[in-house]
Write an enzyme that holds these catalytic residues in place. Structure first.
Site, PDB file in Angstrom:
ATOM      1  N   GLY A   1      61.319  59.006  46.534  1.00 30.13           N
ATOM      2  CA  GLY A   1      60.756  58.995  47.877  1.00 30.13           C
ATOM      3  C   GLY A   1      59.247  59.116  47.783  1.00 30.13           C
ATOM      4  O   GLY A   1      58.730  59.683  46.813  1.00 30.13           O
TER       5      GLY A   1
ATOM      6  N   CYS B   1      58.346  67.090  43.317  1.00 30.80           N
ATOM      7  CA  CYS B   1      57.460  66.311  44.183  1.00 30.80           C
ATOM      8  C   CYS B   1      56.426  65.607  43.314  1.00 30.80           C
ATOM      9  O   CYS B   1      55.821  66.232  42.444  1.00 30.80           O
ATOM     10  CB  CYS B   1      56.776  67.233  45.183  1.00 30.80           C
ATOM     11  SG  CYS B   1      55.622  66.391  46.273  1.00 30.80           S
ATOM     12  N   LEU B   2      56.220  64.316  43.561  1.00 28.85           N
ATOM     13  CA  LEU B   2      55.236  63.557  42.774  1.00 28.85           C
ATOM     14  C   LEU B   2      53.836  64.129  42.953  1.00 28.85           C
ATOM     15  O   LEU B   2      52.976  63.935  42.101  1.00 28.85           O
ATOM     16  CB  LEU B   2      55.258  62.075  43.190  1.00 28.85           C
ATOM     17  CG  LEU B   2      56.555  61.318  42.875  1.00 28.85           C
ATOM     18  CD1 LEU B   2      56.500  59.918  43.461  1.00 28.85           C
ATOM     19  CD2 LEU B   2      56.821  61.259  41.383  1.00 28.85           C
TER      20      LEU B   2
ATOM     21  N   HIS C   1      62.156  66.046  53.103  1.00 28.97           N
ATOM     22  CA  HIS C   1      61.005  66.315  52.222  1.00 28.97           C
ATOM     23  C   HIS C   1      59.821  65.413  52.595  1.00 28.97           C
ATOM     24  O   HIS C   1      58.685  65.871  52.712  1.00 28.97           O
ATOM     25  CB  HIS C   1      61.437  66.082  50.764  1.00 28.97           C
ATOM     26  CG  HIS C   1      60.355  66.266  49.745  1.00 28.97           C
ATOM     27  ND1 HIS C   1      60.366  67.296  48.827  1.00 28.97           N
ATOM     28  CD2 HIS C   1      59.236  65.543  49.479  1.00 28.97           C
ATOM     29  CE1 HIS C   1      59.281  67.206  48.061  1.00 28.97           C
ATOM     30  NE2 HIS C   1      58.582  66.148  48.422  1.00 28.97           N
ATOM     31  N   GLU C   2      60.105  64.125  52.831  1.00 29.54           N
ATOM     32  CA  GLU C   2      59.026  63.175  53.131  1.00 29.54           C
ATOM     33  C   GLU C   2      58.448  63.397  54.532  1.00 29.54           C
ATOM     34  O   GLU C   2      57.245  63.221  54.744  1.00 29.54           O
ATOM     35  CB  GLU C   2      59.514  61.726  52.986  1.00 29.54           C
ATOM     36  CG  GLU C   2      60.109  61.352  51.625  1.00 29.54           C
ATOM     37  CD  GLU C   2      59.242  61.696  50.431  1.00 29.54           C
ATOM     38  OE1 GLU C   2      58.011  61.828  50.580  1.00 29.54           O
ATOM     39  OE2 GLU C   2      59.804  61.860  49.329  1.00 29.54           O
TER      40      GLU C   2
HETATM   41 ZN    ZN Z   1      56.816  65.253  47.754  1.00 28.27          ZN
END
Ligand code: ZN
Length: 181
Positions: free
Chosen positions: A46, A94-95, A136-137
């Site tokens: 995501g 998370c990226l 989350h997004e």
């Molecule tokens: Zn994230």
């Protein structure tokens, strides 16, 4: 845009409330294509626009297929959670907060209103991985990070690691998660 363009914890854009998407034009479509490449390169499932420096309320999800390496490519603009139910635990990464994964409690089921790439309004319900990724997004769109959802005790244990991430210093945990959002 490449995986190097992903904004990291400490970057102020991750703390802003994103503006609604109003123009569903070719430029948006091109940006979204670019974001899918970036997300796949970063091995995420995501990605929200603020994570690539665009403070607008849209996000993408790449749901992995069970039987091959392909993904379902999903786009959501101006998402609004209408209802939630239940509770579930999931190990999130998370990226934008690389190297940390934590168990996050969120509602299991959500009902959502959103717009597609042409601006058409849809509602959907989900209680699986999609519901988790969307929550989350959507947090990203509102300037919220998953670490904000942890208990104060858990968060205080991560304090030094987070400081290191913000300074782009290497951290010890370094485990790469398959569920980076
Ligand atoms: Zn994230």
């Amino acid at each position: 845009m490449s995986a190097d363009n992903i904004r990291i914890y400490g970057d102020e854009i991750l703390r802003l409330k994103a503006a609604p998407v109003v123009d569903f034009n070719e430029s948006l479509k091109a940006t979204v294509e670019d974001m899918f490449d970036t997300m796949q390169q970063a091995e995420g499932i995501g990605l929200a626009a603020p994570q690539v420096g665009i403070s607008q309320a849209f996000l993408i999800v790449g749901l992995p297929h069970e039987d091959d390496d392909d993904i379902d490519r999903l786009f959501f603009a101006n998402p609004k959670i209408l209802e939630t139910d239940g509770e579930s635990h999931f190990e999130e990464g998370c990226l934008s907060v690389p190297g940390i994964t934590e168990d996050v409690v969120r509602p299991q089921w959500i009902k959502l209103e959103c717009q597609d790439i042409d601006g058409k309004i849809h509602t959907l319900e989900d209680d699986g991985l999609l519901a988790r990724v969307l929550q989350h997004e959507i947090d990203h769109i509102n300037g919220i990070l998953f670490i904000d959802r942890l208990s104060p005790a858990r968060k205080s244990l991560l304090k030094n690691t987070l400081k290191k991430i913000a300074r782009r210093e290497p951290i010890e945990t370094g485990s790469k998660t398959k569920s980076a959002l």
